[in-house]
Design a protein around this motif. Structure first.
Motif, PDB file in Angstrom:
ATOM      1  N   VAL A  56      19.418  61.216  50.210  1.00 13.71           N
ATOM      2  CA  VAL A  56      18.305  60.825  51.084  1.00 13.71           C
ATOM      3  C   VAL A  56      18.395  59.349  51.447  1.00 13.71           C
ATOM      4  CG1 VAL A  56      15.790  60.590  51.249  1.00 13.71           C
ATOM      5  CG2 VAL A  56      16.788  62.611  50.162  1.00 13.71           C
ATOM      6  N   ILE A  57      18.569  58.479  50.455  1.00 12.42           N
ATOM      7  CA  ILE A  57      18.615  57.042  50.738  1.00 12.42           C
ATOM      8  C   ILE A  57      19.890  56.673  51.491  1.00 12.42           C
ATOM      9  CG2 ILE A  57      19.657  56.390  48.523  1.00 12.42           C
ATOM     10  CD1 ILE A  57      16.947  54.458  50.516  1.00 12.42           C
ATOM     11  N   SER A  58      20.981  57.379  51.226  1.00 11.50           N
ATOM     12  CA  SER A  58      22.233  57.112  51.953  1.00 11.50           C
ATOM     13  C   SER A  58      22.092  57.487  53.421  1.00 11.50           C
ATOM     14  CB  SER A  58      23.392  57.880  51.318  1.00 11.50           C
ATOM     15  OG  SER A  58      23.676  57.397  50.020  1.00 11.50           O
ATOM     16  N   ALA A  59      21.424  58.606  53.691  1.00 10.01           N
ATOM     17  CA  ALA A  59      21.190  59.012  55.084  1.00 10.01           C
ATOM     18  C   ALA A  59      20.370  57.956  55.817  1.00 10.01           C
ATOM     19  CB  ALA A  59      20.480  60.364  55.122  1.00 10.01           C
ATOM     20  N   TYR A  60      19.399  57.397  55.129  1.00  6.71           N
ATOM     21  CA  TYR A  60      18.573  56.342  55.724  1.00  6.71           C
ATOM     22  C   TYR A  60      19.433  55.125  56.076  1.00  6.71           C
ATOM     23  CZ  TYR A  60      14.485  53.331  56.427  1.00  6.71           C
ATOM     24  OH  TYR A  60      13.538  52.496  56.965  1.00  6.71           O
ATOM     25  N   VAL A  61      20.319  54.738  55.152  1.00  9.30           N
ATOM     26  CA  VAL A  61      21.199  53.584  55.378  1.00  9.30           C
ATOM     27  C   VAL A  61      22.122  53.821  56.566  1.00  9.30           C
ATOM     28  CG1 VAL A  61      23.130  52.269  54.405  1.00  9.30           C
ATOM     29  CG2 VAL A  61      21.110  52.725  53.016  1.00  9.30           C
ATOM     30  N   ILE A  62      22.627  55.039  56.694  1.00  8.68           N
ATOM     31  CA  ILE A  62      23.521  55.371  57.807  1.00  8.68           C
ATOM     32  C   ILE A  62      22.869  55.063  59.147  1.00  8.68           C
ATOM     33  CG2 ILE A  62      24.559  57.310  59.069  1.00  8.68           C
ATOM     34  CD1 ILE A  62      26.155  56.401  56.628  1.00  8.68           C
ATOM     35  N   SER A  63      21.607  55.490  59.294  1.00 10.19           N
ATOM     36  CA  SER A  63      20.921  55.304  60.570  1.00 10.19           C
ATOM     37  C   SER A  63      20.480  53.872  60.806  1.00 10.19           C
ATOM     38  CB  SER A  63      19.708  56.233  60.647  1.00 10.19           C
ATOM     39  OG  SER A  63      20.116  57.572  60.772  1.00 10.19           O
ATOM     40  N   VAL A  64      20.172  53.140  59.730  1.00 16.15           N
ATOM     41  CA  VAL A  64      19.650  51.783  59.896  1.00 16.15           C
ATOM     42  C   VAL A  64      20.759  50.739  60.039  1.00 16.15           C
ATOM     43  CG1 VAL A  64      19.527  50.914  57.497  1.00 16.15           C
ATOM     44  CG2 VAL A  64      17.693  50.380  59.110  1.00 16.15           C
ATOM     45  N   GLU A  65      21.998  51.108  59.727  1.00 18.95           N
ATOM     46  CA  GLU A  65      23.092  50.128  59.689  1.00 18.95           C
ATOM     47  C   GLU A  65      23.255  49.381  61.010  1.00 18.95           C
ATOM     48  OE1 GLU A  65      27.848  49.778  58.514  1.00 18.95           O
ATOM     49  OE2 GLU A  65      26.976  51.754  58.923  1.00 18.95           O
ATOM     50  N   VAL A  66      23.217  50.096  62.127  1.00 20.02           N
ATOM     51  CA  VAL A  66      23.410  49.453  63.432  1.00 20.02           C
ATOM     52  C   VAL A  66      22.287  48.466  63.726  1.00 20.02           C
ATOM     53  CG1 VAL A  66      23.351  49.870  65.923  1.00 20.02           C
ATOM     54  CG2 VAL A  66      24.855  51.227  64.479  1.00 20.02           C
ATOM     55  N   LEU A  67      21.047  48.845  63.412  1.00 22.25           N
ATOM     56  CA  LEU A  67      19.916  47.944  63.629  1.00 22.25           C
ATOM     57  C   LEU A  67      20.079  46.663  62.816  1.00 22.25           C
ATOM     58  CD1 LEU A  67      17.119  47.386  64.844  1.00 22.25           C
ATOM     59  CD2 LEU A  67      16.124  48.525  62.857  1.00 22.25           C
ATOM     60  N   LEU A  68      20.503  46.783  61.580  1.00 20.33           N
ATOM     61  CA  LEU A  68      20.691  45.612  60.724  1.00 20.33           C
ATOM     62  C   LEU A  68      21.821  44.730  61.246  1.00 20.33           C
ATOM     63  CD1 LEU A  68      20.308  47.222  57.170  1.00 20.33           C
ATOM     64  CD2 LEU A  68      18.568  46.088  58.569  1.00 20.33           C
ATOM     65  N   ARG A  69      22.860  45.356  61.750  1.00 25.66           N
ATOM     66  CA  ARG A  69      23.989  44.576  62.287  1.00 25.66           C
ATOM     67  C   ARG A  69      23.608  43.859  63.571  1.00 25.66           C
ATOM     68  NH1 ARG A  69      29.924  47.386  61.926  1.00 25.66           N
ATOM     69  NH2 ARG A  69      30.080  47.630  59.667  1.00 25.66           N
ATOM     70  N   MET A  70      22.930  44.535  64.464  1.00 24.31           N
ATOM     71  CA  MET A  70      22.618  43.914  65.760  1.00 24.31           C
ATOM     72  C   MET A  70      21.585  42.801  65.631  1.00 24.31           C
ATOM     73  SD  MET A  70      20.226  46.595  67.929  1.00 24.31           S
ATOM     74  CE  MET A  70      21.491  47.833  68.106  1.00 24.31           C
ATOM     75  N   THR A  71      20.872  42.766  64.487  1.00 24.99           N
ATOM     76  CA  THR A  71      19.870  41.715  64.269  1.00 24.99           C
ATOM     77  C   THR A  71      20.311  40.740  63.181  1.00 24.99           C
ATOM     78  OG1 THR A  71      18.703  43.204  62.729  1.00 24.99           O
ATOM     79  CG2 THR A  71      17.958  43.171  65.013  1.00 24.99           C
ATOM     80  N   ASP A  72      21.606  40.758  62.838  1.00 28.00           N
ATOM     81  CA  ASP A  72      22.173  39.859  61.818  1.00 28.00           C
ATOM     82  C   ASP A  72      21.447  39.972  60.478  1.00 28.00           C
ATOM     83  OD1 ASP A  72      24.149  38.731  63.477  1.00 28.00           O
ATOM     84  OD2 ASP A  72      22.672  37.399  64.385  1.00 28.00           O
TER      85      ASP A  72
END
Length: 447
Positions: A56-72
């Protein structure tokens, strides 16, 4: 409305607010990253991974990764892969893994000669640690995630919970993209991949995660919407994410989503009983019409340029020489490295170094298949065969994982246009190995 449905609506609203908050105050992104990582460890440890909290937490990280990268927001560029490795290890400590997962231990072992070869032969100017970590973190993340997931028993309802975990950060991403580019029409001037419509980040990677998002919310609409309100929310999110994915002008993610949805509907149709088949047929027709509607709206908003993009034309309607946005040269050079070094390849991370020396092209690989062949040689070929065949064999013996082929095709198509820049293809691939079952409700007996 049930408690679970209300919780989902509140979480969607929270992530809507979160997307706006990060846009206004970007430093929140770094705090968000730390919170996710710390909460993930706490969540798994507190529950001893009894209900596959690691998934469950890994799936969450998968989707949030791009948002975290694009906002440094990420402290490490490979935050997604490293955090998932930690979550998977924690999950295995508490709930073990299948002895039959030896095939994925073999996969990891076959990567080692390429690492050793790279360490021995790389130029002095090359940062060997970074070169190896950049290229090997994806396959290692895939291998460890696959060992965790291989034939792991999970209820279909729990798997739908994992799908929900995927969905939430995607809401924040869409809100951020809309705030970043309120008017698509004002920033689209050509048919090349568009950074403005992708939140200022790589369109290829944004398209990849939005493509996954189209599939995720389609599943939510189909299987996780028991009330009219949830149907409206999830249908709306499918359409909105599809539009934002299309206008990145990066084709890979959107086309992947179409194939994933097509496979899911076909599997559901053939597994359905006689009375259910007409309903699925209607869903297929409605999905097609909705797709046409989104495409038509996208075409209007881009002044018809999106049509030319998918027809491989420039803004003037002239056909482009390259079908793959210039990636043919990279693929050709990597295949040549494989033919020249068919046993062990050139070593992990060395294909970029050799390509620059021989052709003057400075570019990292966009295709994981040809990269594996170039850097690992015949051992890479064996690994690719193992990766492709194993989920197919498991699916043949466990048809209840109706998402298995869609997950597999997401990995296969994504690594062909975006390599393994993101953690998404590694983890989503592993989900195709789960052994899914349905808990039947006990029959009621009168005393």
């Amino acid at each position: 409305m049930k408690k679970e449905e209300l919780s989902y609506i509140y979480l969607v609203l929270f992530h809507t607010f979160l997307g706006g908050l990060i846009f206004v105050m970007p430093f929140i992104s770094k705090i968000y990253t730390l919170v996710i990582f710390v909460f993930g460890i706490y969540y798994i440890v507190k529950n001893s991974n009894k209900n596959n909290e690691a998934l469950v937490i890994s799936a969450y990280v998968i989707s949030v990764e791009v948002l975290l990268r694009m906002t440094d927001g990420v402290l490490l560029n490979e935050f997604g892969k490293y955090s998932i490795l930690i979550f998977m290890f924690l999950g295995m400590i508490y709930s073990g893994f299948s002895n039959k997962a030896i095939i994925y231990w073999l996969f990891l072992l076959l990567l080692i000669p390429g690492i050793i070869l790279s360490a021995i032969t790389s130029n002095f100017e090359t940062d060997i640690r970074k070169a190896i970590a950049f290229n090997i973190s994806g396959p290692v993340c895939l291998g460890i995630s696959s060992i965790y997931c291989y034939q792991r028993k999970i209820t279909f309802d729990r798997l739908k919970g994992v799908i929900t975990a995927f969905s939430l950060p995607l809401v924040a991403i869409v809100i951020y993209l809309y705030l970043y580019t309120p008017s698509v029409r004002d920033v689209v001037t050509g048919t090349q991949s568009n950074f403005e419509t992708s939140g200022g980040f790589g369109p290829n990677q944004v398209s990849t995660i939005l493509g996954l998002g189209i599939f995720i919310f389609f599943v939510q609409l189909l299987l996780n919407s028991n009330s009219r309100m949830l149907q409206v929310i999830n249908a709306g999110l499918v359409l909105v994410i599809a539009f934002r994915g299309i206008v990145t002008f990066s084709r890979g993610g959107v086309l992947t989503a179409v194939v994933m949805i097509f496979l899911l509907l076909i599997i559901m149709y053939f597994q359905a009983n006689f009375n259910t088949k007409p309903k699925i047929g209607l869903i297929i027709i409605m999905s097609f019409l909705a797709g046409l509607g989104v495409w038509g709206y996208s075409s209007i908003q881009t002044g018809g340029l999106i049509n030319k993009r998918y027809a491989n034309q420039d803004a003037r309607g002239r056909e482009k020489k390259s079908q793959l946005s210039g990636r043919e040269m990279l693929i050709t050079s990597e295949l040549q490295m494989f033919f020249d070094n068919p046993i062990l390849g050139v070593g992990v991370g060395r294909n970029k170094e050799i390509r620059e020396k021989e052709t003057g092209i400075v570019a990292a690989s966009h295709n994981e298949i040809t990269r594996m062949l170039a850097e690992h040689g015949s051992l890479g070929l064996i690994d690719l065969v193992l990766l492709f065949c194993t989920p197919l064999i498991l699916f043949a013996n466990n048809r209840q994982n109706i998402f298995a082929l869609s997950f597999l095709v997401f990995w296969l198509l994504t690594i062909n246009h975006a390599a393994m820049r993101l953690a998404a293809p590694a983890f989503v691939y592993a989900l195709s190995l789960l052994k899914v079952y349905t808990v039947e409700k006990p029959a009621l007996h009168r005393k």
